[in-house]
Design an enzyme around this catalytic site. Structure first.
Site, PDB file in Angstrom:
ATOM      1  CG  ASP A 191      -2.303   0.540   0.927  1.00 42.36           C
ATOM      2  OD1 ASP A 191      -2.365   1.750   0.657  1.00 42.36           O
ATOM      3  OD2 ASP A 191      -3.308  -0.183   0.966  1.00 42.36           O
TER       4      ASP A 191
ATOM      5  CG  HIS B 294      -5.215   3.913   0.502  1.00 44.72           C
ATOM      6  ND1 HIS B 294      -4.774   2.612   0.321  1.00 44.72           N
ATOM      7  CD2 HIS B 294      -6.459   3.959  -0.020  1.00 44.72           C
ATOM      8  CE1 HIS B 294      -5.713   1.920  -0.281  1.00 44.72           C
ATOM      9  NE2 HIS B 294      -6.754   2.706  -0.502  1.00 44.72           N
TER      10      HIS B 294
ATOM     11  CB  SER C  63      -9.108   0.663  -0.770  1.00 45.24           C
ATOM     12  OG  SER C  63      -8.507   0.800  -2.025  1.00 45.24           O
TER      13      SER C  63
END
Length: 835
Positions: A179, A254, A617
């Site tokens: 990620d 994220h 996600s």
């Protein structure tokens, strides 16, 4: 110290590429991913004595070669298979491109034997003619695709209880996340909360990269490894060193968010904008986390970097790989499965690693799936039953629903509404776009706004990050407003507005129609001078009902409108594969998760320690954490067995016992929905507790997936190129794979399908029941059986088309045990032909 030096040495070399790259740019150089014939380490089962090491010994290097994988090493150590492959790769490059310029970015050796290299198309052609080279693929770009979800999934009273509570849930399991990195200082990842034994698994060999912004001590017993991969991006000249950071630190947010969903610590207070929203927990709060940063805020990522991250994670011996990323385009070639990322993940599955990937946020169109291969467990996004909403009560008794994690105005008092464009100082023009968006208080007259509700426009500039709610709130405070109301600009179409944190009373009206209603009331209530049309009185009033308290009455789960859909596209012509995608759905909408202190992905949560965001996600790490619970209980489970347990126990019903619905659009999503099919939700919504006691499993091996690839028409050369193995005489199609689903893209009269079940429970008798897809007849043999613990049972399904149709139809098969197990698999048949 050594890791710190190597990280900065590599960064210095990569930054030097700007000068090296200038000559190559003139020749249309690009990054290519190259694979070689010799098997990678994961496939290498023989001793090394059979290999000709002398042939791979390098000679003096050409001065025009830049090898970014070169690191200081002790030459007295014996040559490992990894070193042998690296030397062989370097030898082929030198001999083929002698005297020419090229840049080697990565050496892959564990899951695939190959390398990433910056070369010209002419040089790629030269390499393709070498007998040692099997495949050359241009690099491609990729992109990124909680407090209450543990309760919604039943973990505190179910799966966690079976694992000994949250203090031991996931113990001994390492989840590798590829990620945008991680914020190691976040409370979700510290290990000081663990008073019980919490040791790093001995098999894990990962390291914690040390840089100035990721100092020594960042890793611990919880966060056990952290690296970054950015060579492809840097050589392209698009890497922003100040924003993206060549280290594992998360400057996006994220990666920190997804890591906390999978395995963040239990009981961490969620404080946002000064408000307490409860306590957060990951799905497997006692699991370990290893981070492989390969995505970045300013540009996303590239396959060469992602493959390097996957290769390293597998070599480090993670148990689970979670990818909340998808390719930016459908892979070209004879099948979508043949791309460097998916093929590397196939080798990871052979190594016993369970792979989870987000389905993609490209819904709601059919065949919008961005995760393709049957060895990858693909997760779509659903809603859950918690929501935050506030409302605006107008002076004409109309109530408008809004979004905003914000308090309300005081009591039942009504406050005057004043639009920013109507409260300007004399020298300010009303058509200034910043004025209406409340981004600059210097243009506003505090005397008109003090004690009133400030009205601001929410334009597309907010969506693009050029304006922010946070700045508008600062403006409101500077002019002494009691709160803020944002109405939606008519050009903001197709964007989901998530609840936004506000430290003062406020809300955003997310509907264009409601915004028109609000503006109509506001404008009609203005009192103007008959002669000059100047406003002499603001007549509209309102109060805000706060949105800090959650509502748990939503019908859930529902498949979110953005969640990518099947059928699984087999190739770029959009032919349908005999593979069900997605595999399941999990919570992905409005998910609380940890947020990096440097996170820039969401301007509204910048500087906060938690954020609420949405997407597939967020769904994928939910399943990665649940898979860790299964791996903890059944350490010998293969990746396919874990996927089977999650699939066959999934539910197709919402919390009220009604069929799960799917949204078909963002606008009026709840009014534009229908019952979900397997192409929307796969096997259904994950049931964590039931997955820990599945009864029967459908298992598949690497050899099965290899045979499946060989069964694709014309695939033998491509299979050889990627795996180094030759296809045999026997091959499987997708329907023949022993998956916990049956998908038939083309039923031409009759099809016989077999499945093999393994009993991982106690001795049990099962009865089979089924519902048949429209236009199909089905017979099952046997229709009941007894199966002892650890034994296998073969089942034969015979499908017959009863009409000609190209419309997909669906059914299911249920295996009902006398000990209470229910094993359900979905059936999907697309085209039916009876002649």
């Amino acid at each position: 110290m050594g890791v710190y030096w190597r990280a900065h040495f590599l960064l210095s070399v990569l930054l030097f590429v700007a000068f090296w790259w200038e000559g190559l740019c003139d020749e249309n150089a690009a990054v290519y991913i190259v694979t070689m014939k010799q098997p990678p380490a994961v496939h290498q089962n023989k001793g090394l004595e059979s290999w000709d090491f002398k042939a791979s010994t390098p000679s003096k290097k050409d001065s025009t070669v830049l090898d970014l994988t070169k690191k200081p090493r002790n030459n007295t150590k014996p040559l490992s298979y990894k070193s042998y492959l690296t030397r062989l790769q370097n030898t082929v490059l030198r001999r083929t491109l002698r005297g020419e310029r090229y840049i080697k970015l990565y050496s892959y050796h564990y899951l695939i034997n190959g390398f990433a290299v910056m070369i010209t198309p002419q040089q790629a052609e030269k390499l393709s003619r070498r007998k040692e080279i099997t495949n050359i693929t241009p690099d491609f770009s990729v992109r990124t695709a909680t407090t209450h979800t543990p309760e919604f999934l039943g973990l505190p009273q179910g799966a966690w209880v079976r694992d000994g509570g949250p203090q031991s849930a996931g113990e001994g399991v390492v989840i590798g996340l590829i990620d945008t990195g991680i914020d190691p200082a976040h409370p979700s990842f510290v290990d000081e909360f663990f008073t019980s034994k919490f040791s790093i698994p001995a098999r894990f060999s990962g390291i914690c990269e040390v840089t100035r912004d990721f100092p020594s001590g960042s890793c611990n017993r919880k966060l056990v490894g952290a690296r970054h991969f950015a060579a492809s991006a840097i050589t392209r000249g698009i890497f922003n060193a100040s924003q993206d950071r060549a280290s594992p630190i998360d400057c996006d947010g994220h990666g920190t968010h997804t890591a906390s969903i999978a395995a963040g610590n239990n009981g961490i207070p969620v404080i946002v904008a000064g408000h307490n929203f409860g306590n957060a927990s990951g799905m497997a709060p006692h699991a370990h986390i290893a981070v492989y940063k390969a995505l970045y805020k300013s540009f996303g990522g590239f396959a060469a970097d992602v493959v390097a991250a996957i290769d390293q994670a597998a070599e480090d011996s993670v148990d689970i790989i979670s990818l909340s990323i998808t390719p930016n385009r459908r892979p070209p070639g004879i099948a979508t499965f043949f791309n460097p990322i998916d093929m590397a993940l196939l080798s990871a599955v052979e190594a016993g690693i369970f792979v989870v990937q987000a389905a993609g946020n490209t819904g709601p169109a059919p065949k919008s799936m961005s995760s393709f291969s049957p060895w990858i467990f693909t997760v779509g996004a659903s809603s859950h039953d918690r929501s935050y909403s506030n409302s605006l009560v107008l002076g004409n008794d109309l109530t408008i629903t809004g979004v905003g994690l914000a308090p309300g105005t005081t009591g039942d008092d009504m406050y005057t509404l004043v639009a920013a464009t109507h409260a300007l100082k004399n020298d300010t023009k009303a058509n200034d776009m910043y004025v209406g968006e409340c981004q600059d208080p210097t243009h506003l007259d505090p005397g008109l706004i003090k004690g009133n509700l400030l009205v601001c426009s929410y334009s597309v500039r907010f969506v693009l990050g050029l304006s922010s709610v946070k700045q508008a709130l600062e403006t409101a405070q500077n002019v002494s407003a009691v709160g803020v109301v944002f109405y939606l600009d008519p050009f903001v179409i197709g964007f989901q507005l998530n609840p936004t944190p506000m430290r003062m009373a406020g809300l955003i009206i997310p509907s264009a129609d409601d915004s028109k209603t609000f503006l109509s009331y506001y404008n009609s209530s203005l009192v103007r001078d008959d002669t000059s049309s100047r406003i002499v009185q603001f007549g509209a009033v309102a109060r805000i009902v706060g949105g800090l308290n959650p509502n748990f009455s939503n019908i859930a789960p529902k498949v979110m409108y953005y969640s990518a859909r099947g059928p699984d596209p087999e190739d770029t012509s959009l032919a349908n594969a005999d593979i069900l995608k997605p595999n399941v759905i999990a919570p992905g909408n409005s998910i609380w998760g940890a947020w990096s202190s440097l996170g820039l992905d969401s301007a509204e949560f910048q500087g906060e320690s938690f954020a609420m965001i949405s997407g597939t996600s967020m769904a994928a790490p939910h399943v990665a954490g649940l898979a860790a619970l299964i791996k903890q209980k059944y350490p010998g489970f293969s990746p396919s067995a874990i996927g089977s347990a999650l699939s066959t126990t999934a539910s197709v019903y919402d919390k009220h016992g009604n069929p799960i619905y799917v949204q078909h659009s963002y606008a009026n999503s709840d009014a534009n929905e229908s019952p979900a099919t397997p192409f929307d939700m796969g096997s259904g919504f994950v049931n964590a507790t039931a997955a820990l006691d599945p009864g029967l499993i459908f298992d598949s091996s690497y050899d099965d997936f290899f045979s499946f690839l060989c069964g694709i028409n014309g695939s033998a050369p491509v299979v050889l190129n990627y795996t180094g193995s030759t296809c045999g005489p026997s091959a499987l199609n997708g329907t023949d794979l022993n998956l916990p689903s049956i998908t038939i893209a083309m039923l031409n009269q009759t099809r016989v399908v077999k499945r093999t079940l393994t009993n991982i429970g106690t001795n049990e008798s099962y009865v089979i029941g089924f519902s048949t897809p429209y236009g199909v007849s089905l017979s099952v043999s046997p229709d009941q059986f007894f199966i002892a613990s650890g034994q296998k049972q073969s089942i034969t399904f015979i499908f017959n088309a009863t009409l000609n149709s190209t419309s997909a139809s669906f059914g299911k098969v249920g295996f009902y045990g006398d000990k209470g197990h229910m094993v359900i698999i979905p059936i999907s048949v697309i085209s039916k032909i009876i002649y």
